[in-house]
Enzyme design. Structure first.
Site, mmCIF file in Angstrom:
data_model
loop_
_atom_site.group_PDB
_atom_site.id
_atom_site.type_symbol
_atom_site.label_atom_id
_atom_site.label_comp_id
_atom_site.label_asym_id
_atom_site.label_seq_id
_atom_site.Cartn_x
_atom_site.Cartn_y
_atom_site.Cartn_z
ATOM 1 N N CYS A 81 0.832 -1.203 0.000
ATOM 2 C CA CYS A 81 0.000 0.000 0.000
ATOM 3 C C CYS A 81 0.871 1.260 0.000
ATOM 4 O O CYS A 81 1.610 1.481 -0.933
ATOM 5 C CB CYS A 81 -0.982 -0.044 1.174
ATOM 6 S SG CYS A 81 -2.337 1.122 0.942
ATOM 7 N N HIS A 186 -3.884 -4.856 -0.350
ATOM 8 C CA HIS A 186 -3.529 -5.397 0.968
ATOM 9 C C HIS A 186 -3.570 -6.923 0.942
ATOM 10 O O HIS A 186 -4.637 -7.502 1.123
ATOM 11 C CB HIS A 186 -4.507 -4.895 2.031
ATOM 12 C CG HIS A 186 -4.329 -3.440 2.334
ATOM 13 N ND1 HIS A 186 -3.418 -2.992 3.257
ATOM 14 C CD2 HIS A 186 -4.900 -2.340 1.813
ATOM 15 C CE1 HIS A 186 -3.449 -1.669 3.312
ATOM 16 N NE2 HIS A 186 -4.351 -1.243 2.431
ATOM 17 N N GLU A 188 -2.671 -8.833 3.189
ATOM 18 C CA GLU A 188 -3.051 -9.306 4.531
ATOM 19 C C GLU A 188 -4.552 -9.215 4.770
ATOM 20 O O GLU A 188 -5.053 -9.714 5.770
ATOM 21 C CB GLU A 188 -2.264 -8.538 5.599
ATOM 22 C CG GLU A 188 -2.740 -7.122 5.910
ATOM 23 C CD GLU A 188 -2.321 -6.066 4.896
ATOM 24 O OE1 GLU A 188 -1.870 -6.438 3.795
ATOM 25 O OE2 GLU A 188 -2.464 -4.862 5.197
#
Lengths: 206, 252
Positions: A81, A186, A188
């Protein structure tokens, strides 16, 4: 030694990154300790927030030169990001120079065409299967990741584009130059897709 | 691309996970972190957490707990409960929440929506409206903080929240909460055709057919609680989520 070091420079919650790494079997350390970062086998540069704030935080922690030196020594680095945008030379969001590890600049999405900014949500990727991050992705029917951003990376050389996504315009959703990687989305927060990508990053030889 | 999203809604009370019936009779289900771990494995595209006590107790969100929750979520997280100021929203984003859900704080005054949308962008601001039918079957807005209905038209309120800058509207049917007999399809059709932003619907899902019915009435997000946490006629606690193939079959 830990498998990977997540650089903590005060920009956002890094817990989900270390947790998803643990889930796929890797240990990580969240730190800004120069010694530990210097010895890291792999680095993740995360980040949510403003470009200039991020650069000045890195500066005051003496991390800019260290990250550059790690990059030139061949340590695999993954920017996530804002962490990806910091790899560029400059950003329209700020006045400070970026790390300049991948030639490119960061631009703001225009508000034309009723485009809602930030670009937020799941979006598809058209990826370069030669990029090590996308190893084995060909078996998937669709490849999507979760995005939240108002600025995007424009690579100077199309060679550096690892994937493209479309949001009104086509933009580089991930970039790649030698041992340095950046993803705008992202991983994650992108469950199985994120796990696959991070596993690939962790499998890159160092 | 614009497949309807299917979103588990998890309710927090005293740090634990509960499930309610008609916003009452909360039953303890277990630890929220364990539930997230299961939903991570099921590849859920989005999760909603609502702290059902925060506003009632007139307190702020439990930021420590939300941070723990966000750290465990490998999917985007929306959080609601106790949000009444821009500073709360700022803090929630900084600890890893992707979207915030406002409800009672904007029943009378929508300025929090516009302030927040201005700073954080409207995509991240969801307004939840609790709807309860009165004795004559007329839909009314319900305020869970004081347990009272409010004399405000549901669609009009949805539109004013949209105009203030909300990125999504979530409609929660109080009477159908925990009943598992289907969504209020008439209400969904009315609200979805009256607003131009995505509509998330909640309250009543008992089967995958209910999801399809809601989608056919214009819902972009289909949320449910009991459907994902109970199993069988005796409502044993068992977390589940439809397979990608099933979702594809019913919702594409």
């Amino acid at each position: 030694m830990e498998d990977v070091v997540i650089i903590d420079y005060g920009m956002g919650n890094l817990g989900s990154i270390s947790n998803i790494l643990k889930k796929i079997g890797y240990s990580s350390t969240i730190t800004n300790d120069l010694q530990i970062i210097n010895n890291a086998k792999k680095l993740i540069l995360p980040g949510v927030g403003k470009f200039d704030k991020a650069i000045s935080n890195l500066e005051s922690l003496h991390l800019i030169d260290l990250i550059r030196s790690k990059s030139s020594r061949g340590t695999p680095i993954l920017g996530i990001c804002l962490g990806m945008q910091l790899l560029a030379k400059s950003s329209e969001e700020g006045v400070l120079p970026g790390l300049g590890l991948i030639d490119g600049r960061v631009l703001k999405f225009s508000n034309d065409d009723d485009l809602k900014v930030p670009h937020m949500g799941w979006n598809l990727l058209k990826y370069n299967s030669n990029c090590p991050l996308y190893l084995n992705f060909d078996i998937l029917k669709e490849v999507k990741f979760y995005f939240v951003h108002s600025y995007y990376f424009e690579a100077e050389n199309p060679m550096y584009i690892a994937s493209e996504s479309n949001y009104g315009i086509s933009f580089s959703s991930s970039v790649w130059k030698d041992n340095v990687y950046g993803v705008q989305f992202h991983p994650e927060k992108s469950h199985k897709f994120g796990m696959m990508l991070l596993k690939n990053f962790m499998n890159i030889p160092c | 691309m614009l497949k309807s999203r299917v979103i588990p809604v998890l309710l927090l009370k005293n740090n634990g996970l509960v499930k309610t019936i008609a916003f009452n009779k909360s039953k303890y289900l277990g630890d929220p972190i364990n539930a997230i771990k299961i939903f991570n494995d099921k590849q859920v595209d989005e999760l909603i957490f609502l702290d059902i006590q925060a506003s009632k107790e007139d307190r702020t969100p439990d930021f420590e707990l939300v941070k723990k929750i966000a750290s465990e979520c490998f999917m985007p997280l929306a959080y609601g409960g106790g949000i009444s100021r821009v500073e709360h929203i700022q803090k929630l984003f900084s600890i890893g929440v992707e979207k915030i859900i406002i409800n009672s704080a904007v029943l009378e005054n929508q300025s929090l929506i516009s302030e927040a949308a201005e700073i954080f962008g409207n995509q991240s601001i969801v307004v939840c409206i609790d709807v309860k039918k009165n004795f004559w079957g007329k839909n009314q807005i319900f305020c869970h903080v004081n347990n009272k209905t409010i004399d405000l038209d549901v669609l009009e309120h949805a539109i004013s929240c949209q105009n203030a800058g909300a990125g999504e509207i979530m409609i929660n049917s109080v009477d159908r909460d925990g009943i598992m007999k289907g969504f209020d399809l008439e209400l969904i059709a009315k609200i979805s055709s009256g607003i131009s932003i995505p509509l998330i619907v909640c309250g009543g899902a008992g089967s995958i057919e209910d999801f399809k019915n809601a989608k056919d009435r214009g819902a972009s997000g289909i949320a449910a609680g009991s459907f994902f946490v109970y199993h069988g006629p005796h409502k044993a606690v068992l977390i589940s989520y439809p397979s990608p193939e099933t979702l594809e079959e019913y919702l594409s």
